[in-house]
Design an enzyme around this catalytic site. Structure first.
Site, mmCIF file in Angstrom:
data_model
loop_
_atom_site.group_PDB
_atom_site.id
_atom_site.type_symbol
_atom_site.label_atom_id
_atom_site.label_comp_id
_atom_site.label_asym_id
_atom_site.label_seq_id
_atom_site.Cartn_x
_atom_site.Cartn_y
_atom_site.Cartn_z
ATOM 1 N N ASP A 33 0.788 -1.240 0.000
ATOM 2 C CA ASP A 33 0.000 0.000 0.000
ATOM 3 C C ASP A 33 0.820 1.291 0.000
ATOM 4 O O ASP A 33 0.250 2.385 -0.101
ATOM 5 C CB ASP A 33 -0.974 0.003 1.195
ATOM 6 C CG ASP A 33 -0.266 -0.253 2.543
ATOM 7 O OD1 ASP A 33 0.875 0.197 2.727
ATOM 8 O OD2 ASP A 33 -0.890 -0.910 3.407
ATOM 9 N N HIS A 45 6.530 -7.973 -1.149
ATOM 10 C CA HIS A 45 5.506 -8.499 -2.068
ATOM 11 C C HIS A 45 5.184 -7.513 -3.188
ATOM 12 O O HIS A 45 4.079 -7.536 -3.736
ATOM 13 C CB HIS A 45 4.237 -8.872 -1.286
ATOM 14 C CG HIS A 45 4.431 -10.059 -0.386
ATOM 15 N ND1 HIS A 45 3.638 -10.348 0.686
ATOM 16 C CD2 HIS A 45 5.358 -11.061 -0.421
ATOM 17 C CE1 HIS A 45 4.054 -11.461 1.288
ATOM 18 N NE2 HIS A 45 5.107 -11.908 0.638
#
Ligand code: APR
Length: 248
Positions: free
Chosen positions: A105, A120
């Site tokens: 995010d 990730h």
């Protein structure tokens, strides 16, 4: 609890190389859904049906409709909370060097941390599945699903789906940093997804203290962590930073 906050502040003050490993739990208070447990995304969806690379390759429009579109709406408007800001404050105080995050995010960077390993990958960028050209996610028009590259290829998040490799540079650097640190803060991860969950093990085996911040116990709690401070990331980080400011 107060004793553990004091202990964490003292351990941080004494440490010379601190790193943090974070997971979805740190972003919950920013409105970003976590994955496992009550209210988690994987309660609503089977990750193998929606977040596996095979599902994306088979039917990108479906994965965009069910998962990516909603993620884009949430991530585009999310802001860092006190958990992220606490880690940024530790960097500002010269205490924290690197954040290894499983989150995509971008909220650690938004809070001010300057060395963030995105284990990730990232949701900030979309990548063409044909020519690999990248587009900033917030500028991608999603009035038509799936969105496309100027070459006609379909866009996908520049993030790691199940069944895909961890970016090699992220994996390599994380292992280095984990084995080099003398204190690892593990914040808001269920510590069940490998190889990310291995980083605290590497840190511990290399002699570092491992301090967990999580409202729940994890597989690390008994075996690896020196102690668990039970609670939400914002509250606990605020208290640790306040305590550290008092003693440094
Ligand atoms: N503050 C800190 N931690 C919290 C909070 C909070 N306010 N609320 C919940 N948690 C904890 C939960 O107890 C849980 O241990 O956050 C953790 C979230 O776990 P997961 O949802 O499994 O997230 P994460 O560990 O980041 O998952 C790893 O799994 O599906 C994949 O790729 C995805 O990166 C993700 C990976």
């Amino acid at each position: 609890m107060d004793d553990l906050i004091k202990q964490a502040a003292e351990d941080l003050a004494a440490a010379s190389k601190v790193t943090a490993l974070t997971g979805a739990g740190i972003s919950i208070e920013s409105g970003i859904p976590h994955f496992r447990g009550k209210g988690g995304l994987w309660e609503r969806f089977d990750p193998m049906e929606i977040a596996h690379i095979d599902a994306l390759m088979r039917d990108p429009a479906r994965v965009w409709t069910i998962l990516i579109k909603e993620m884009k709406e949430i991530v585009d408007s999310a802001n860092p909370n006190d958990g992220h800001k606490g880690l940024a404050k530790l960097e500002e105080m010269g205490k924290l060097e690197t954040v290894i995050t499983q989150n995509i995010d971008g909220l650690h960077q938004a809070a001010g941390n300057t060395d963030v390993i995105e284990f990730h990958g990232t949701f900030a960028w979309q990548r063409c599945m044909d020519c690999s050209q990248k587009y900033e996610t917030r500028n991608v028009d999603i009035s038509e699903i799936p969105p496309r590259c100027s070459c006609g290829g379909i866009l996908r998040p520049d993030a790691v789906f199940f069944g895909e490799m961890i970016p090699q540079d992220a994996l390599w650097r994380s292992r280095q940093i984990a084995s080099d640190c003398d204190l690892m803060l593990v914040v808001g991860t269920s510590a069940v997804v490998q190889p990310a969950a291995l980083m605290p093990v590497v840190a511990k085996e290399s002699g570092a203290k491992v301090v967990e911040i999580n409202p729940e116990r994890t597989p690390l709690t008994d075996e690896i962590s020196d102690y668990l401070i039970m609670g939400g990331a914002s509250d606990i980080m605020n208290r640790i930073v306040a305590e550290l400011e008092k003693i440094s």
